[in-house]
Design a protein around this motif. Structure first.
Motif, PDB file in Angstrom:
ATOM      1  N   ILE A 145       2.565  -2.704  40.488  1.00 38.31           N
ATOM      2  CA  ILE A 145       2.093  -2.874  41.861  1.00 38.31           C
ATOM      3  C   ILE A 145       0.781  -2.134  42.100  1.00 38.31           C
ATOM      4  O   ILE A 145      -0.157  -2.666  42.691  1.00 38.31           O
ATOM      5  N   LEU A 146       0.688  -0.898  41.613  1.00 40.16           N
ATOM      6  CA  LEU A 146      -0.442  -0.040  41.956  1.00 40.16           C
ATOM      7  C   LEU A 146      -1.378   0.279  40.803  1.00 40.16           C
ATOM      8  O   LEU A 146      -2.450   0.840  41.013  1.00 40.16           O
ATOM      9  N   GLU A 147      -0.941   0.013  39.572  1.00 37.03           N
ATOM     10  CA  GLU A 147      -1.687   0.496  38.396  1.00 37.03           C
ATOM     11  C   GLU A 147      -1.787   2.023  38.416  1.00 37.03           C
ATOM     12  O   GLU A 147      -2.802   2.617  38.003  1.00 37.03           O
ATOM     13  N   VAL A 148      -0.775   2.654  38.912  1.00 37.75           N
ATOM     14  CA  VAL A 148      -0.781   4.111  39.003  1.00 37.75           C
ATOM     15  C   VAL A 148       0.522   4.664  38.456  1.00 37.75           C
ATOM     16  O   VAL A 148       1.599   4.265  38.863  1.00 37.75           O
ATOM     17  N   SER A 149       0.453   5.552  37.524  1.00 37.45           N
ATOM     18  CA  SER A 149       1.581   6.359  37.072  1.00 37.45           C
ATOM     19  C   SER A 149       0.981   7.527  36.330  1.00 37.45           C
ATOM     20  O   SER A 149       0.150   7.353  35.454  1.00 37.45           O
ATOM     21  N   MET A 150       1.398   8.732  36.682  1.00 37.98           N
ATOM     22  CA  MET A 150       0.628   9.908  36.330  1.00 37.98           C
ATOM     23  C   MET A 150       0.453  10.122  34.821  1.00 37.98           C
ATOM     24  O   MET A 150      -0.587   9.836  34.251  1.00 37.98           O
ATOM     25  N   PHE A 151       1.483  10.629  34.161  1.00 38.00           N
ATOM     26  CA  PHE A 151       1.331  11.009  32.757  1.00 38.00           C
ATOM     27  C   PHE A 151       1.055   9.804  31.864  1.00 38.00           C
ATOM     28  O   PHE A 151       0.358   9.912  30.858  1.00 38.00           O
ATOM     29  N   CYS A 152       1.603   8.653  32.225  1.00 38.55           N
ATOM     30  CA  CYS A 152       1.430   7.447  31.416  1.00 38.55           C
ATOM     31  C   CYS A 152      -0.043   7.063  31.281  1.00 38.55           C
ATOM     32  O   CYS A 152      -0.461   6.510  30.274  1.00 38.55           O
ATOM     33  N   HIS A 153      -0.838   7.376  32.311  1.00 43.76           N
ATOM     34  CA  HIS A 153      -2.247   7.013  32.304  1.00 43.76           C
ATOM     35  C   HIS A 153      -3.167   8.206  32.095  1.00 43.76           C
ATOM     36  O   HIS A 153      -4.377   8.110  32.316  1.00 43.76           O
ATOM     37  N   GLY A 154      -2.591   9.328  31.676  1.00 48.00           N
ATOM     38  CA  GLY A 154      -3.423  10.484  31.369  1.00 48.00           C
ATOM     39  C   GLY A 154      -3.958  11.210  32.585  1.00 48.00           C
ATOM     40  O   GLY A 154      -4.994  11.878  32.503  1.00 48.00           O
ATOM     41  N   ASP A 188       7.807   8.334  25.473  1.00 46.95           N
ATOM     42  CA  ASP A 188       6.723   7.399  25.150  1.00 46.95           C
ATOM     43  C   ASP A 188       5.602   7.459  26.185  1.00 46.95           C
ATOM     44  O   ASP A 188       4.416   7.392  25.844  1.00 46.95           O
ATOM     45  N   MET A 189       5.997   7.564  27.458  1.00 51.78           N
ATOM     46  CA  MET A 189       4.997   7.549  28.524  1.00 51.78           C
ATOM     47  C   MET A 189       4.052   8.741  28.410  1.00 51.78           C
ATOM     48  O   MET A 189       2.832   8.601  28.582  1.00 51.78           O
ATOM     49  N   PHE A 190       4.601   9.902  28.111  1.00 54.46           N
ATOM     50  CA  PHE A 190       3.713  11.059  27.957  1.00 54.46           C
ATOM     51  C   PHE A 190       2.847  10.904  26.706  1.00 54.46           C
ATOM     52  O   PHE A 190       1.664  11.266  26.719  1.00 54.46           O
ATOM     53  N   GLN A 191       3.406  10.379  25.637  1.00 52.33           N
ATOM     54  CA  GLN A 191       2.630  10.189  24.416  1.00 52.33           C
ATOM     55  C   GLN A 191       1.467   9.234  24.647  1.00 52.33           C
ATOM     56  O   GLN A 191       0.376   9.422  24.088  1.00 52.33           O
ATOM     57  N   ARG A 192       1.668   8.235  25.484  1.00 58.11           N
ATOM     58  CA  ARG A 192       0.567   7.317  25.806  1.00 58.11           C
ATOM     59  C   ARG A 192      -0.529   8.062  26.560  1.00 58.11           C
ATOM     60  O   ARG A 192      -1.723   7.901  26.287  1.00 58.11           O
ATOM     61  N   GLY A 193      -0.121   8.887  27.528  1.00 52.64           N
ATOM     62  CA  GLY A 193      -1.100   9.688  28.249  1.00 52.64           C
ATOM     63  C   GLY A 193      -1.846  10.636  27.329  1.00 52.64           C
ATOM     64  O   GLY A 193      -3.057  10.866  27.485  1.00 52.64           O
ATOM     65  N   LEU A 194      -1.140  11.185  26.344  1.00 50.59           N
ATOM     66  CA  LEU A 194      -1.758  12.078  25.358  1.00 50.59           C
ATOM     67  C   LEU A 194      -2.834  11.344  24.565  1.00 50.59           C
ATOM     68  O   LEU A 194      -3.921  11.888  24.321  1.00 50.59           O
ATOM     69  N   ARG A 195      -2.546  10.111  24.174  1.00 49.35           N
ATOM     70  CA  ARG A 195      -3.536   9.323  23.419  1.00 49.35           C
ATOM     71  C   ARG A 195      -4.765   9.015  24.284  1.00 49.35           C
ATOM     72  O   ARG A 195      -5.889   8.973  23.782  1.00 49.35           O
ATOM     73  N   ILE A 196      -4.540   8.810  25.570  1.00 46.17           N
ATOM     74  CA  ILE A 196      -5.649   8.480  26.469  1.00 46.17           C
ATOM     75  C   ILE A 196      -6.487   9.711  26.795  1.00 46.17           C
ATOM     76  O   ILE A 196      -7.713   9.686  26.729  1.00 46.17           O
ATOM     77  N   ALA A 197      -5.808  10.804  27.167  1.00 45.08           N
ATOM     78  CA  ALA A 197      -6.512  11.973  27.709  1.00 45.08           C
ATOM     79  C   ALA A 197      -6.830  13.033  26.666  1.00 45.08           C
ATOM     80  O   ALA A 197      -7.816  13.762  26.807  1.00 45.08           O
ATOM     81  N   TYR A 208      -3.481  17.952  27.863  1.00 47.44           N
ATOM     82  CA  TYR A 208      -2.399  17.124  27.321  1.00 47.44           C
ATOM     83  C   TYR A 208      -2.025  17.578  25.910  1.00 47.44           C
ATOM     84  O   TYR A 208      -0.847  17.665  25.561  1.00 47.44           O
ATOM     85  N   THR A 209      -3.046  17.882  25.115  1.00 50.34           N
ATOM     86  CA  THR A 209      -2.785  18.326  23.740  1.00 50.34           C
ATOM     87  C   THR A 209      -1.958  19.602  23.733  1.00 50.34           C
ATOM     88  O   THR A 209      -0.993  19.737  22.970  1.00 50.34           O
ATOM     89  N   GLU A 210      -2.320  20.551  24.604  1.00 52.84           N
ATOM     90  CA  GLU A 210      -1.614  21.828  24.649  1.00 52.84           C
ATOM     91  C   GLU A 210      -0.198  21.658  25.202  1.00 52.84           C
ATOM     92  O   GLU A 210       0.750  22.291  24.720  1.00 52.84           O
ATOM     93  N   VAL A 211      -0.035  20.798  26.215  1.00 53.34           N
ATOM     94  CA  VAL A 211       1.303  20.545  26.766  1.00 53.34           C
ATOM     95  C   VAL A 211       2.211  19.964  25.687  1.00 53.34           C
ATOM     96  O   VAL A 211       3.367  20.383  25.525  1.00 53.34           O
ATOM     97  N   ALA A 212       1.692  18.987  24.942  1.00 57.84           N
ATOM     98  CA  ALA A 212       2.492  18.380  23.871  1.00 57.84           C
ATOM     99  C   ALA A 212       2.864  19.411  22.813  1.00 57.84           C
ATOM    100  O   ALA A 212       3.994  19.446  22.312  1.00 57.84           O
ATOM    101  N   SER A 213       1.898  20.270  22.468  1.00 59.01           N
ATOM    102  CA  SER A 213       2.156  21.310  21.466  1.00 59.01           C
ATOM    103  C   SER A 213       3.208  22.302  21.963  1.00 59.01           C
ATOM    104  O   SER A 213       4.142  22.655  21.236  1.00 59.01           O
ATOM    105  N   GLN A 214       3.069  22.741  23.224  1.00 61.57           N
ATOM    106  CA  GLN A 214       4.031  23.691  23.780  1.00 61.57           C
ATOM    107  C   GLN A 214       5.425  23.071  23.884  1.00 61.57           C
ATOM    108  O   GLN A 214       6.435  23.748  23.655  1.00 61.57           O
ATOM    109  N   ALA A 215       5.482  21.785  24.221  1.00 65.42           N
ATOM    110  CA  ALA A 215       6.780  21.114  24.323  1.00 65.42           C
ATOM    111  C   ALA A 215       7.474  21.066  22.962  1.00 65.42           C
ATOM    112  O   ALA A 215       8.689  21.300  22.859  1.00 65.42           O
ATOM    113  N   GLN A 216       6.712  20.771  21.912  1.00 63.73           N
ATOM    114  CA  GLN A 216       7.307  20.733  20.565  1.00 63.73           C
ATOM    115  C   GLN A 216       7.762  22.126  20.131  1.00 63.73           C
ATOM    116  O   GLN A 216       8.857  22.284  19.560  1.00 63.73           O
ATOM    117  N   VAL A 217       6.960  23.143  20.435  1.00 62.29           N
ATOM    118  CA  VAL A 217       7.317  24.515  20.071  1.00 62.29           C
ATOM    119  C   VAL A 217       8.558  24.964  20.839  1.00 62.29           C
ATOM    120  O   VAL A 217       9.499  25.539  20.258  1.00 62.29           O
TER     121      VAL A 217
END
Length: 690
Positions: A321-330, A112-121, A141-150
């Motif tokens: 705490i930080l409002e920071v998390s990598m893939f979740c925020h794109g 889910d976290m990566f999918q959220r980043g995908l929607r953002i970025a 992000y689009t290409e990473v998601a595509s490669q992961a599914q493939v």
């Protein structure tokens, strides 16, 4: 215009509270404010111009002065007692005792976290890599998601099942393909099992068999060959497929065929996936995401079972705490080239804003800064500038644009890319001196955390705005932390000291197929017993003060079991007793050795060195000979490089019950030995080069 009205206008322009602006004007000549107006002042034009200039400068300073960071909670009360029990605490950021499971409604799994980043970025950059001397190249992000599914579809085509009972090994350095392989598994609810060189071949065999892994994704032929060797010996019967990122020889393919192992390029597997593309089968929070095996310093390594819910809750706590998390925020993530000697060049090229780092690298940066300052004047200037920046930090001001940054620290900050906003350090403690120094020189927020694999990652984290050192912060919002009594070590929870225990949605499910070890780690109420000893500080933060068991970490994060090493070294002919010591702020081991009086003199004499027992113990050549013998015996016994002592001190008097260095059962009193030989230990660490 009356003075009071002008002052109100100044407040409205600068955004100042009344007390702040009035404090500045209190330095002007004392006149009754009620009777003062600019129109009634009998001043010459030059005086009016001077007053206007002063007012303008004052307003400019008030608008542009550095503002202190506003902490998210009272820094003097960063954690809250649970049910009135001061030994059990939770984050002050929570409204009640309900722990944080997820931050966003739609991010309850790693998938889910990566999918959220995908929607953002979307088509924005995600994973970066570079070749020597070249800029970073980015995969979106689009290409990473595509490669992961493939790639995931390719795994299914090779017989993997889309569920959390399917384990896939990844044996590679950090690089984009690692993350894509991981996401491929998550896309179809499969479980990742990371493999590392430091585990050793024996541990690798244990992991492959325990998890019944049939397919391993590797980066190089060399790593794949080490796995294939085990297959050839018949000790890993389940292994049937190796997938490689890099090119490999035809001879390796033929060798693999002889033991019924298929070898594929990553691109071949992805092409197979394209031809058999499947819809994602997303995991649920309770499903396993990763089985992370410990380094196995005492017996075989244990596989900590981490769920998607564990990852989501731990990540959500850092977000809170930080409002920071990598893939979740794109965000985009850049990888180093794989050569540690080129790491600083990679950092300078990448220009990161967030820098996760181990203490050992921070120690190197610290040493390099001090080592580069040769003249007394420059050293004095550096330390003065550090003190001035530390004074700003103590008032909550964090910046990299002060006079001292421009004059003294600009080259340091430029070597780290010049864009750093956050640095996170964990895996081992860091010296308070180093941490305070680097917070000043790097001009960014540096946070320290504490945790372990079994609670997914962190369970405590330093709070924004708290720049004191010597503690590991307050509990994360996903964890309750309590201290329990350790009678044998005289630690009592009522005194704010005891073994650290953790409970919450980030605590692991248990060890893979090892109920006994699971029950030792997790009690019936769900508390994870860490084996570390902590102390609650008055401000609600946690300080690590000891280790319950005789296991410790070196600065690079590797666990060491000293008693195992000592048992090996006592096989050496000249050695009667040995005490192996390590420090979590150091990267290597040292030893205190008592030579065997009955054989030591003759053993040394055979090497052409003469003298009495006492004289020989103080002879540097003798120490070198003993050290070489110990390292040879250690290598023969299979000790890893990190488990070998780098220096030693030869002591003439045996450890005994009488001198308080042995227990009645003839076990070493480790804490007492450390105290007795503190001077020698400090000297060895000061004089031994890494």
């Amino acid at each position: 215009m009356h003075f009071q009205e002008w002052l109100r206008s100044l407040r409205s322009i600068t955004g100042l509270k009344g007390s702040e602006s009035e404090d500045l004007w209190s330095r002007l000549p004392s006149l009754p404010l009620s009777s003062l107006s600019l129109s009634s002042l009998s001043l010459c034009p030059s005086s009016l111009l001077g007053l206007g200039a002063l007012a303008s400068l004052t307003a400019f300073w008030l608008v542009t002065r550095p503002r202190p960071m506003r902490p998210p909670c009272d820094l003097q009360a960063q954690s809250v007692a649970v049910n009135g029990d001061p030994s059990c605490r939770r984050s002050a950021l929570l409204k009640d005792d309900t722990l944080l499971e997820f931050y966003y409604e739609d991010t309850r799994t790693a998938y889910d976290m990566f999918q959220r980043g995908l929607r953002i970025a979307g088509d924005g950059p995600c994973l970066g890599f570079r070749k020597p001397g070249q800029p970073y190249q980015w995969i979106s992000y689009t290409e990473v998601a595509s490669q992961a599914q493939v790639l995931g579809s390719g795994l299914l085509a090779k017989g993997c099942q889309p569920n959390s009972l399917q384990f896939v090994g990844i044996f590679a350095q950090n690089r984009p393909e690692w993350i894509i392989s991981e996401l491929a598994c998550y896309t179809y609810s499969m479980v990742v099992v990371p493999l590392y060189d430091t585990l050793g071949l024996e541990a690798m065999v244990h992991i492959l068999n325990l998890a019944e892994i049939s397919l391993v994704i590797c980066d190089s032929e060399e790593k794949a060959a080490s796995l294939l060797e085990n297959k050839e010996q018949g000790v890993t019967p389940s292994l049937s497929c190796l997938v490689l990122f890099n090119d490999f020889s035809e001879a390796f393919v033929e060798r693999a065929k002889t033991c019924q192992v298929e070898v594929l390029k990553l691109q071949q597997l992805m092409e197979l996936g394209r031809q058999n593309l499947k819809d994602p089968v997303p995991p649920q929070p309770q499903d396993l995401a990763v089985v992370c095996f410990t380094s196995g310093t005492t017996g075989k390594p244990k596989g900590a079972m981490i769920t998607h819910g564990n990852i989501a809750s731990n990540t959500s706590s850092v977000i809170k705490i930080l409002e920071v998390s990598m893939f979740c925020h794109g965000a985009r993530v850049g990888f180093y080239q794989g050569d540690i000697s080129l790491l600083m060049d990679d950092i300078k090229t990448l220009k990161p804003t967030l820098f996760p780092v181990v203490p050992r690298l921070l120690n190197r940066i610290y040493d390099k800064i001090l080592g580069s300052v040769s003249s007394p004047f420059r050293r004095a200037l550096l330390h003065y500038a550090v003190r001035r920046k530390q004074a700003e930090l103590s008032s909550g001001v964090v910046r990299n644009n002060s006079l001292w940054d421009k004059l003294v620290f600009n080259r340091i900050q430029a070597s780290l890319g010049g864009n750093l906003r956050f640095a996170l350090t964990a895996s081992a403690p860091i010296s308070p001196t180093v941490l305070s120094f680097l917070r000043a020189t790097m001009g960014c927020l540096i946070f320290e955390g504490y945790g372990q694999t079994e609670c997914t990652a962190g369970c405590t984290f330093s709070m924004p705005g708290d720049w004191t050192a010597g503690h590991v912060g307050a509990p994360l919002p996903c964890a309750m932390v309590k201290l329990i009594d350790i009678p044998d070590m005289n630690y009592q929870a009522k005194n704010g000291k005891g073994e650290i225990c953790i409970r919450g949605p980030s605590v692991f499910r248990g060890y893979l197929k090892d109920q006994k070890m699971t029950e030792e780690a997790l009690d019936s109420d769900g508390w994870l017993h860490s084996g570390d000893v902590g102390q609650w500080l008055p401000n609600g933060t946690l300080c690590i003060i000891d280790r319950k068991k005789h296991i410790f970490k070196l600065s690079q994060g590797e666990y060491i079991a000293p008693e195992k090493i000592e048992n090996v070294y006592t096989r050496c002919v000249p050695v009667l007793q040995v005490f192996v010591h390590g420090d979590s702020l150091q990267s290597f081991l040292i030893g205190i050795v008592v030579p065997d009086p009955e054989v030591f003199v003759n053993w040394v004499k055979e090497r052409g060195i003469l003298g009495s027992y006492e004289e020989l113990c103080h002879n540097p050549d003798v120490k070198k000979a003993v050290l070489e013998d110990m390292r040879a015996v250690g290598k023969e016994a299979g000790l890893k490089s990190l488990e070998q002592v780098k220096d030693l001190y030869l002591h003439t008097e045996s450890f005994s019950i009488a001198n308080g260095l042995l227990t009645p059962t003839l076990k070493s009193r480790r804490a007492d030995i450390r105290k007795v030989f503190q001077e020698q230990i400090s000297s060895m660490y000061s004089n031994t080069a890494i």
